[in-house]
Design a protein around this motif. Structure first.
Motif, mmCIF file in Angstrom:
data_model
loop_
_atom_site.group_PDB
_atom_site.id
_atom_site.type_symbol
_atom_site.label_atom_id
_atom_site.label_comp_id
_atom_site.label_asym_id
_atom_site.label_seq_id
_atom_site.Cartn_x
_atom_site.Cartn_y
_atom_site.Cartn_z
ATOM 1 N N TYR A 39 -13.512 -26.069 72.291
ATOM 2 C CA TYR A 39 -13.019 -26.297 70.926
ATOM 3 C C TYR A 39 -13.011 -24.982 70.150
ATOM 4 O O TYR A 39 -12.098 -24.718 69.370
ATOM 5 C CB TYR A 39 -13.902 -27.342 70.251
ATOM 6 C CG TYR A 39 -13.197 -28.236 69.279
ATOM 7 C CD1 TYR A 39 -12.124 -29.040 69.677
ATOM 8 C CD2 TYR A 39 -13.590 -28.297 67.949
ATOM 9 C CE1 TYR A 39 -11.487 -29.874 68.785
ATOM 10 C CE2 TYR A 39 -12.953 -29.131 67.052
ATOM 11 C CZ TYR A 39 -11.906 -29.916 67.475
ATOM 12 O OH TYR A 39 -11.268 -30.735 66.588
ATOM 13 N N LYS A 42 -10.064 -23.141 71.256
ATOM 14 C CA LYS A 42 -8.871 -23.721 70.629
ATOM 15 C C LYS A 42 -8.708 -23.178 69.210
ATOM 16 O O LYS A 42 -7.600 -22.857 68.779
ATOM 17 C CB LYS A 42 -8.977 -25.244 70.621
ATOM 18 C CG LYS A 42 -7.732 -25.938 70.131
ATOM 19 C CD LYS A 42 -7.849 -27.447 70.275
ATOM 20 C CE LYS A 42 -6.573 -28.129 69.820
ATOM 21 N NZ LYS A 42 -6.625 -29.581 70.010
ATOM 22 N N GLU A 46 -5.684 -20.922 67.694
ATOM 23 C CA GLU A 46 -4.975 -21.348 66.479
ATOM 24 C C GLU A 46 -4.887 -20.200 65.474
ATOM 25 O O GLU A 46 -3.835 -19.954 64.888
ATOM 26 C CB GLU A 46 -5.688 -22.549 65.849
ATOM 27 C CG GLU A 46 -4.987 -23.120 64.647
ATOM 28 C CD GLU A 46 -3.690 -23.829 64.984
ATOM 29 O OE1 GLU A 46 -2.844 -23.951 64.072
ATOM 30 O OE2 GLU A 46 -3.493 -24.262 66.137
ATOM 31 N N ASN A 84 -9.256 -30.846 63.262
ATOM 32 C CA ASN A 84 -8.083 -31.512 63.842
ATOM 33 C C ASN A 84 -6.864 -31.374 62.944
ATOM 34 O O ASN A 84 -5.756 -31.179 63.426
ATOM 35 C CB ASN A 84 -8.376 -32.988 64.119
ATOM 36 C CG ASN A 84 -9.187 -33.168 65.378
ATOM 37 O OD1 ASN A 84 -9.071 -32.390 66.309
ATOM 38 N ND2 ASN A 84 -10.029 -34.182 65.400
ATOM 39 N N LYS A 85 -7.072 -31.476 61.640
ATOM 40 C CA LYS A 85 -5.938 -31.325 60.723
ATOM 41 C C LYS A 85 -5.379 -29.901 60.799
ATOM 42 O O LYS A 85 -4.165 -29.705 60.753
ATOM 43 C CB LYS A 85 -6.333 -31.683 59.297
ATOM 44 C CG LYS A 85 -5.136 -31.733 58.374
ATOM 45 C CD LYS A 85 -5.428 -32.386 57.048
ATOM 46 C CE LYS A 85 -4.128 -32.388 56.247
ATOM 47 N NZ LYS A 85 -4.289 -32.856 54.913
ATOM 48 N N PHE A 87 -5.407 -27.960 63.439
ATOM 49 C CA PHE A 87 -4.669 -27.843 64.696
ATOM 50 C C PHE A 87 -3.308 -28.520 64.639
ATOM 51 O O PHE A 87 -2.397 -28.146 65.374
ATOM 52 C CB PHE A 87 -5.476 -28.435 65.854
ATOM 53 C CG PHE A 87 -6.807 -27.755 66.090
ATOM 54 C CD1 PHE A 87 -6.980 -26.396 65.874
ATOM 55 C CD2 PHE A 87 -7.898 -28.482 66.532
ATOM 56 C CE1 PHE A 87 -8.203 -25.774 66.092
ATOM 57 C CE2 PHE A 87 -9.125 -27.878 66.754
ATOM 58 C CZ PHE A 87 -9.283 -26.518 66.527
ATOM 59 N N ASN A 88 -3.170 -29.480 63.752
ATOM 60 C CA ASN A 88 -1.915 -30.231 63.655
ATOM 61 C C ASN A 88 -1.073 -29.873 62.435
ATOM 62 O O ASN A 88 0.006 -30.435 62.252
ATOM 63 C CB ASN A 88 -2.212 -31.731 63.644
ATOM 64 C CG ASN A 88 -2.782 -32.192 64.961
ATOM 65 O OD1 ASN A 88 -2.171 -31.993 65.999
ATOM 66 N ND2 ASN A 88 -3.973 -32.771 64.928
ATOM 67 N N GLU A 89 -1.557 -28.955 61.594
ATOM 68 C CA GLU A 89 -0.844 -28.588 60.364
ATOM 69 C C GLU A 89 0.432 -27.824 60.702
ATOM 70 O O GLU A 89 0.391 -26.787 61.351
ATOM 71 C CB GLU A 89 -1.739 -27.742 59.455
ATOM 72 C CG GLU A 89 -1.106 -27.351 58.143
ATOM 73 C CD GLU A 89 -0.707 -28.551 57.306
ATOM 74 O OE1 GLU A 89 0.514 -28.746 57.110
ATOM 75 O OE2 GLU A 89 -1.602 -29.293 56.865
ATOM 76 N N LYS A 90 1.541 -28.344 60.255
ATOM 77 C CA LYS A 90 2.848 -27.712 60.514
ATOM 78 C C LYS A 90 3.221 -26.692 59.438
ATOM 79 O O LYS A 90 3.957 -25.756 59.694
ATOM 80 C CB LYS A 90 3.951 -28.774 60.591
ATOM 81 C CG LYS A 90 3.710 -29.820 61.646
ATOM 82 C CD LYS A 90 3.851 -29.259 63.032
ATOM 83 C CE LYS A 90 3.707 -30.361 64.060
ATOM 84 N NZ LYS A 90 3.019 -29.957 65.244
#
Length: 103
Positions: A39, A42, A46, A84-85, A87-90
């Motif tokens: 993690y 990761k 990021e 998690n947000k 990692f997924n934030e566009k």
């Protein structure tokens, strides 16, 4: 796709020099001690990805390196929202809002 080549990141064919070793040291020092190593890796990927897509000429990093500056912004975003947000934030602007935070 991101791949490490002697502290050089290639994102979509564009080469950027980013100090991955520094990002890894910052992760070891500032991320929660109970966080799994994969993690943490990761998170480092990021930060490197967001940093690689940024134009950072003539930017005031408050006396820090670009790596530390972006690491602090990503960490502040994650603490206020969630990892998690992050990692997924566009929208990079959502993360860049936290630029200027310090470690």
């Amino acid at each position: 796709m991101i791949k490490k080549i002697e502290s050089t990141i290639i994102v979509d064919g564009v080469k950027r020099s980013i100090d991955i070793t520094l990002l890894q040291k910052l992760a070891k020092k500032h991320l929660p001690s109970g966080m799994a190593a994969e993690y943490k890796n990761k998170f480092v990927k990021e930060v490197a990805y967001r940093l690689s897509g940024s134009e950072f000429t003539n930017v005031d990093f408050n006396g820090t390196s670009a790596e530390e500056y972006f690491f602090a912004a990503c960490l502040a975003y994650a603490k206020n929202n969630s990892f998690n947000k992050l990692f997924n934030e566009k929208d990079d602007n959502e993360v860049l809002y936290y630029c200027g935070n310090t470690l």
